[in-house]
Motif scaffolding. Structure first.
Motif, PDB file in Angstrom:
ATOM      1  N   ILE A   8       0.862  -1.184   0.000  1.00  0.00           N
ATOM      2  CA  ILE A   8       0.000   0.000   0.000  1.00  0.00           C
ATOM      3  C   ILE A   8       0.898   1.234   0.000  1.00  0.00           C
ATOM      4  N   THR A   9       0.714   2.114  -0.969  1.00  0.00           N
ATOM      5  CA  THR A   9       1.505   3.354  -1.031  1.00  0.00           C
ATOM      6  C   THR A   9       0.640   4.591  -0.789  1.00  0.00           C
ATOM      7  N   GLU A  10      -0.676   4.399  -0.720  1.00  0.00           N
ATOM      8  CA  GLU A  10      -1.582   5.464  -0.317  1.00  0.00           C
ATOM      9  C   GLU A  10      -2.763   4.814   0.393  1.00  0.00           C
ATOM     10  N   PHE A  11      -3.294   5.497   1.403  1.00  0.00           N
ATOM     11  CA  PHE A  11      -4.388   4.923   2.176  1.00  0.00           C
ATOM     12  C   PHE A  11      -5.707   5.058   1.423  1.00  0.00           C
ATOM     13  N   GLY A  12      -6.572   4.063   1.619  1.00  0.00           N
ATOM     14  CA  GLY A  12      -7.871   4.088   0.973  1.00  0.00           C
ATOM     15  C   GLY A  12      -8.579   2.762   1.111  1.00  0.00           C
ATOM     16  N   GLY A  13      -9.475   2.470   0.173  1.00  0.00           N
ATOM     17  CA  GLY A  13     -10.237   1.238   0.187  1.00  0.00           C
ATOM     18  C   GLY A  13      -9.472   0.089  -0.432  1.00  0.00           C
ATOM     19  N   PRO A  14     -10.182  -0.970  -0.804  1.00  0.00           N
ATOM     20  CA  PRO A  14      -9.520  -2.152  -1.368  1.00  0.00           C
ATOM     21  C   PRO A  14      -8.654  -1.862  -2.590  1.00  0.00           C
ATOM     22  N   GLU A  15      -8.963  -0.789  -3.309  1.00  0.00           N
ATOM     23  CA  GLU A  15      -8.214  -0.477  -4.529  1.00  0.00           C
ATOM     24  C   GLU A  15      -6.746  -0.134  -4.272  1.00  0.00           C
ATOM     25  N   VAL A  16      -6.365   0.151  -3.030  1.00  0.00           N
ATOM     26  CA  VAL A  16      -4.967   0.533  -2.757  1.00  0.00           C
ATOM     27  C   VAL A  16      -4.071  -0.686  -2.549  1.00  0.00           C
ATOM     28  N   LEU A  17      -4.638  -1.907  -2.536  1.00  0.00           N
ATOM     29  CA  LEU A  17      -3.838  -3.124  -2.368  1.00  0.00           C
ATOM     30  C   LEU A  17      -3.262  -3.536  -3.724  1.00  0.00           C
ATOM     31  N   VAL A  18      -1.963  -3.328  -3.898  1.00  0.00           N
ATOM     32  CA  VAL A  18      -1.331  -3.497  -5.211  1.00  0.00           C
ATOM     33  C   VAL A  18      -0.265  -4.594  -5.143  1.00  0.00           C
ATOM     34  N   PRO A  19      -0.360  -5.635  -5.986  1.00  0.00           N
ATOM     35  CA  PRO A  19       0.706  -6.645  -6.049  1.00  0.00           C
ATOM     36  C   PRO A  19       2.002  -6.016  -6.566  1.00  0.00           C
ATOM     37  N   THR A  20       3.129  -6.422  -5.973  1.00  0.00           N
ATOM     38  CA  THR A  20       4.412  -5.855  -6.363  1.00  0.00           C
ATOM     39  C   THR A  20       5.524  -6.836  -6.040  1.00  0.00           C
ATOM     40  N   GLU A  21       6.749  -6.491  -6.422  1.00  0.00           N
ATOM     41  CA  GLU A  21       7.942  -7.252  -6.061  1.00  0.00           C
ATOM     42  C   GLU A  21       8.756  -6.424  -5.074  1.00  0.00           C
ATOM     43  N   LEU A  22       9.159  -7.046  -3.968  1.00  0.00           N
ATOM     44  CA  LEU A  22       9.924  -6.350  -2.932  1.00  0.00           C
ATOM     45  C   LEU A  22      11.106  -7.210  -2.508  1.00  0.00           C
ATOM     46  N   PRO A  23      12.150  -6.601  -1.940  1.00  0.00           N
ATOM     47  CA  PRO A  23      13.248  -7.402  -1.376  1.00  0.00           C
ATOM     48  C   PRO A  23      12.738  -8.251  -0.216  1.00  0.00           C
ATOM     49  N   ASP A  24      13.385  -9.385   0.018  1.00  0.00           N
ATOM     50  CA  ASP A  24      13.041 -10.198   1.187  1.00  0.00           C
ATOM     51  C   ASP A  24      13.258  -9.389   2.459  1.00  0.00           C
ATOM     52  N   PRO A  25      12.392  -9.563   3.463  1.00  0.00           N
ATOM     53  CA  PRO A  25      12.624  -8.885   4.741  1.00  0.00           C
ATOM     54  C   PRO A  25      13.861  -9.449   5.432  1.00  0.00           C
ATOM     55  N   VAL A  26      14.536  -8.608   6.182  1.00  0.00           N
ATOM     56  CA  VAL A  26      15.718  -9.021   6.944  1.00  0.00           C
ATOM     57  C   VAL A  26      15.332  -9.065   8.420  1.00  0.00           C
ATOM     58  N   PRO A  27      15.319 -10.252   9.039  1.00  0.00           N
ATOM     59  CA  PRO A  27      14.915 -10.337  10.450  1.00  0.00           C
ATOM     60  C   PRO A  27      15.854  -9.541  11.353  1.00  0.00           C
ATOM     61  N   GLY A  28      15.284  -8.823  12.298  1.00  0.00           N
ATOM     62  CA  GLY A  28      16.069  -8.123  13.294  1.00  0.00           C
ATOM     63  C   GLY A  28      16.254  -8.981  14.527  1.00  0.00           C
ATOM     64  N   GLU A  29      16.744  -8.372  15.583  1.00  0.00           N
ATOM     65  CA  GLU A  29      16.944  -9.101  16.836  1.00  0.00           C
ATOM     66  C   GLU A  29      15.600  -9.587  17.368  1.00  0.00           C
ATOM     67  N   GLY A  30      15.541 -10.851  17.744  1.00  0.00           N
ATOM     68  CA  GLY A  30      14.303 -11.421  18.269  1.00  0.00           C
ATOM     69  C   GLY A  30      13.300 -11.786  17.206  1.00  0.00           C
TER      70      GLY A  30
END
Length: 317
Positions: free
Chosen positions: A6-28
């Motif tokens: 989501i890059t802008e707040f709103g209704g269901p239309e703001v849910l956009v499929p995309t490609e992102l880097p894998d998350p990097v786990p932090g401590e814990g």
């Protein structure tokens, strides 16, 4: 990885499929390969930034996932965000081992909605054996579990409230003793009629507006209403303390994250729920699976009240 962002707040239309880097786990935290993500009504509030905890952009929504760790453990985890994705960084303090014999649907249905139902009955409403219980939105994720748990905890009479006959029939099949339509003009009268002419001892309410107002009015002396959402997005009338005093009634609220502040409480809830599921006395009702790319459709269906039970998102599709 594939994710919903989501890059802008709103209704269901703001849910956009995309490609992102894998998350990097932090401590814990631990990296989970997500097999399924849970979809909750709260996610629709997060998308428009109307939830209790403010969100920030960009946002990958989703607060619960089940998946495997790099060393092969299977965990169900609550997240602050990031669940609508192929991988997620999960806080170990908010993660629970999934026993053999518990499938993804059951694990996800229990970790948020199951614990919410358990806490509503145990800690917010303090249900006593023999008391009557009204469960609003009884065909939803929390409601389907609350109906079953209330019966298991010894409720004398469980009344289900749901918007369609099919949903009311589902609640009755799960053990409710009676079912009513929350759109009844005289909801107080409908509640009392379903309870043999008596006022009700406990109400679990997440609709808001007139449903909340009339549910409070239907409480018996020493009755309790536990408020845990506002699906209608309509504010109830302000509660006047002298009115609570004159009727000896209680109105409480429950927001699940606060339960993590009490050591051992969430683990106790999860342990009891998982054990009940394994022995077959508690069933998570599946409401369907959506492909990751169809997250928008899932939110549209939720907001239109076209769904029942627990909804899942499949990140592999």
């Amino acid at each position: 990885m594939r994710a919903i962002q989501i890059t802008e707040f709103g209704g269901p239309e703001v849910l956009v499929p995309t490609e992102l880097p894998d998350p990097v786990p932090g401590e814990g935290e631990v990296l989970l390969e997500v097999s399924r993500a849970g979809i909750n009504y709260a996610d629709t509030h997060n998308a428009e930034n109307s939830y209790l905890a403010p969100a920030s952009l960009p946002l990958v929504p989703g607060n619960e996932v089940v998946g495997t760790t790099p060393d092969g453990r299977r965990l169900v985890s609550m997240l602050n965000a990031g669940g609508y994705a192929e991988r997620a960084a999960a806080p170990l303090a908010m993660s629970f081992e999934v026993p053999d014999g518990v499938d993804d649907l059951t694990a996800l249905g229990l970790v948020v909605q199951g614990t919410t139902a358990w806490l509503l009955l145990r800690t917010a409403a303090h249900l006593e054996p023999g008391e009557s219980v009204l469960v609003h939105a009884a065909a939803g994720g929390v409601g389907t579990l609350a109906v079953q748990l209330a019966k298991a905890m010894g409720a004398g009479r469980v009344i289900a409230s749901a918007s369609t006959q099919d949903k009311r029939d589902l609640a009755l099949s799960l053990g409710a003793d009676a079912a009513i339509d929350p759109a009844e003009e005289d909801l107080v009268g409908a509640i009392r009629a379903a309870n043999g002419g008596k006022r009700v001892d406990v109400v679990l309410e997440m609709t808001g507006g007139r449903v909340t107002d009339q549910s409070i009015a239907a409480l018996a002396p020493l009755g309790r209403l536990a408020f845990f959402g506002m699906a209608s997005r309509e504010q109830p009338k302000p509660v006047k303390l002298p009115s609570l005093l004159s009727h000896s009634t209680t109105v409480s609220g429950l927001w699940l994250p606060h339960a993590f502040g009490k050591p051992g409480l969430m683990q106790r809830a999860v342990d009891e729920l998982m054990a009940a599921a394994l022995e077959g006395s508690l069933k998570v009702v599946g409401g369907g699976e959506y492909a990751l790319a169809d997250a928008r459709t899932a939110h549209e269906d939720l907001r239109a009240r076209r769904t029942v039970g627990k909804l899942l998102l499949d990140p592999t599709r």
